[in-house]
Design a protein around this motif. Sequence first.
Motif, PDB file in Angstrom:
ATOM      1  N   VAL A  79       0.837  -1.197   0.000  1.00  0.00           N
ATOM      2  CA  VAL A  79       0.000   0.000   0.000  1.00  0.00           C
ATOM      3  C   VAL A  79       0.873   1.248   0.000  1.00  0.00           C
ATOM      4  O   VAL A  79       1.875   1.311   0.712  1.00  0.00           O
ATOM      5  CB  VAL A  79      -0.913   0.034   1.254  1.00  0.00           C
TER       6      VAL A  79
ATOM      7  N   ALA B  26      -3.866   4.438  -0.733  1.00  0.00           N
ATOM      8  CA  ALA B  26      -4.708   4.877   0.385  1.00  0.00           C
ATOM      9  C   ALA B  26      -4.459   6.367   0.616  1.00  0.00           C
ATOM     10  O   ALA B  26      -3.462   6.753   1.230  1.00  0.00           O
ATOM     11  CB  ALA B  26      -4.391   4.069   1.644  1.00  0.00           C
TER      12      ALA B  26
ATOM     13  N   ASN C 107      -9.368   1.620   6.037  1.00  0.00           N
ATOM     14  CA  ASN C 107      -9.412   1.349   4.597  1.00  0.00           C
ATOM     15  C   ASN C 107      -8.370   0.312   4.198  1.00  0.00           C
ATOM     16  O   ASN C 107      -8.645  -0.606   3.409  1.00  0.00           O
ATOM     17  CB  ASN C 107      -9.188   2.639   3.808  1.00  0.00           C
ATOM     18  N   ILE C 108      -7.160   0.461   4.744  1.00  0.00           N
ATOM     19  CA  ILE C 108      -6.071  -0.467   4.414  1.00  0.00           C
ATOM     20  C   ILE C 108      -6.380  -1.872   4.921  1.00  0.00           C
ATOM     21  O   ILE C 108      -6.268  -2.861   4.179  1.00  0.00           O
ATOM     22  CB  ILE C 108      -4.746   0.054   5.024  1.00  0.00           C
TER      23      ILE C 108
ATOM     24  N   HIS D  58      -2.734  -0.926  -3.694  1.00  0.00           N
ATOM     25  CA  HIS D  58      -3.724  -0.058  -3.045  1.00  0.00           C
ATOM     26  C   HIS D  58      -3.107   1.319  -2.802  1.00  0.00           C
ATOM     27  O   HIS D  58      -2.053   1.434  -2.170  1.00  0.00           O
ATOM     28  CB  HIS D  58      -4.158  -0.706  -1.719  1.00  0.00           C
TER      29      HIS D  58
ATOM     30  N   SER E  90      -8.463   4.440  -2.236  1.00  0.00           N
ATOM     31  CA  SER E  90      -9.377   4.808  -1.162  1.00  0.00           C
ATOM     32  C   SER E  90      -9.045   6.212  -0.676  1.00  0.00           C
ATOM     33  O   SER E  90      -7.976   6.751  -0.960  1.00  0.00           O
ATOM     34  CB  SER E  90      -9.290   3.814  -0.002  1.00  0.00           C
ATOM     35  N   ARG E  91      -9.952   6.799   0.084  1.00  0.00           N
ATOM     36  CA  ARG E  91      -9.739   8.147   0.612  1.00  0.00           C
ATOM     37  C   ARG E  91     -10.468   8.306   1.944  1.00  0.00           C
ATOM     38  O   ARG E  91     -11.161   7.389   2.400  1.00  0.00           O
ATOM     39  CB  ARG E  91     -10.239   9.197  -0.383  1.00  0.00           C
TER      40      ARG E  91
ATOM     41  N   THR F  84      -8.097   5.964   7.414  1.00  0.00           N
ATOM     42  CA  THR F  84      -7.092   5.448   6.479  1.00  0.00           C
ATOM     43  C   THR F  84      -6.658   4.038   6.868  1.00  0.00           C
ATOM     44  O   THR F  84      -6.550   3.144   6.000  1.00  0.00           O
ATOM     45  CB  THR F  84      -5.863   6.379   6.439  1.00  0.00           C
TER      46      THR F  84
ATOM     47  N   ARG G 284     -15.902   4.816   0.669  1.00  0.00           N
ATOM     48  CA  ARG G 284     -14.556   5.369   0.838  1.00  0.00           C
ATOM     49  C   ARG G 284     -13.628   5.002  -0.307  1.00  0.00           C
ATOM     50  O   ARG G 284     -12.506   5.503  -0.364  1.00  0.00           O
ATOM     51  CB  ARG G 284     -13.950   4.848   2.148  1.00  0.00           C
ATOM     52  N   PHE G 285     -14.089   4.137  -1.220  1.00  0.00           N
ATOM     53  CA  PHE G 285     -13.225   3.664  -2.295  1.00  0.00           C
ATOM     54  C   PHE G 285     -13.628   4.265  -3.633  1.00  0.00           C
ATOM     55  O   PHE G 285     -14.774   4.120  -4.070  1.00  0.00           O
ATOM     56  CB  PHE G 285     -13.236   2.132  -2.366  1.00  0.00           C
TER      57      PHE G 285
ATOM     58  N   CYS H 110       0.453   5.119   1.027  1.00  0.00           N
ATOM     59  CA  CYS H 110      -0.401   6.082   1.722  1.00  0.00           C
ATOM     60  C   CYS H 110       0.043   7.478   1.288  1.00  0.00           C
ATOM     61  O   CYS H 110       1.166   7.902   1.591  1.00  0.00           O
ATOM     62  CB  CYS H 110      -0.267   5.910   3.234  1.00  0.00           C
TER      63      CYS H 110
ATOM     64  N   ARG I 238      -4.882   9.788   2.391  1.00  0.00           N
ATOM     65  CA  ARG I 238      -5.278  10.252   3.720  1.00  0.00           C
ATOM     66  C   ARG I 238      -5.816  11.692   3.620  1.00  0.00           C
ATOM     67  O   ARG I 238      -5.459  12.580   4.408  1.00  0.00           O
ATOM     68  CB  ARG I 238      -4.129  10.132   4.721  1.00  0.00           C
TER      69      ARG I 238
END
Length: 339
Positions: A51, A77, A318-319, A75, A99-100, A315, A331-332, A53, A79
């Motif tokens: 991931v 992610a 989401n992960i 992914h 994602s957010r 965050t 969120r995605f 971030c 933040r």
Amino acid sequence: MENCQRVAMFSAQAYDIKSFSQHTLSSQVNLTSFETTLNANTAALSQDTDVVCAFVNDQLDAAILEQLKQQGVGHIALRCAGYNNVDIDAAKSLGMAVSRVPAYSPEAVAEHALTLMMTLNRKTHKAYNRVREGNFNLNGLLGFTLHDKKIGVVGTGHIGAALVRLLSGFGCQLYCYDPYPNPELENLGVQYTSLETLFSECHVISLHCPLNEQSYHMINQDSLSAMRDGVMIINTSRGGLIDTGAVINALKTHKIGYLGLDVYEMESELFFRDHSSEIIQDDVFERLQTFHNVLITGHQGFFTVEALTEIAEVTLQNIIHFAQGKADKNRFLVNPMDS
């Protein structure tokens, strides 16, 4: 730990690292942080991680996403709420999740927008310095009463709606523009109107909309010419909403009477770092700084204890949830599991 995600955090400041590492969910990820922004030269730092971030000024265009994918990243992610720095179509084609944090403490940013309004209007930043020097002269500190003024809020999502609720307590006449009007705000007496009407009528205009092809440089020479002389413009959203060159010209001609910015179009080269011992090379930014009626903060609207805690929590969720195959669809932006 089984299924423990390896996470590379870019643009990581000390407060980011603290808020993430102190959260109870942090034990379920293996987090490595980098202060540098993510770009073509630094993407290799995420080698063999699951991931990335990322934050608002990290670059996630098609070429960088391709490189991250080849390095094993599946992914992205974010933040933050905004995602204009991500090539969403490229992520979809690569099968990468994005994602957010869609709504973290919207009151934090709304309160900062109001702070910029009040500070510019009543000139408290100048008064503070005067009094410390023993100068109690009021000349040059004249403001206006916010009560009954026409305030325009562009975008009434979570943050714009929070600002409307704050301003309603001041007794302002509230004009809003949003393709999707909020009935709860209409019950407060808000008037939804066209962008053209909002620009032409309002004494204060505050921007709270995402940056996309339609909103890019919405504040430009044409829109400025339609505004009241001496208008106050506040931007705590994204720098690209404003054509900085047009705004500088409008400041020089007194079309803009007050300008409050927490974001800047070219901020990725400046914000979140200490340049106090350097010569800043951005001549446009330096020109903005010369105006007495311009107030700039360094993208700190989100910067409260509550917001940082919520950003870390969402965050990390989401992960972890994506790795477990149970991602929250709200969120995605991209979820390959939905394909």
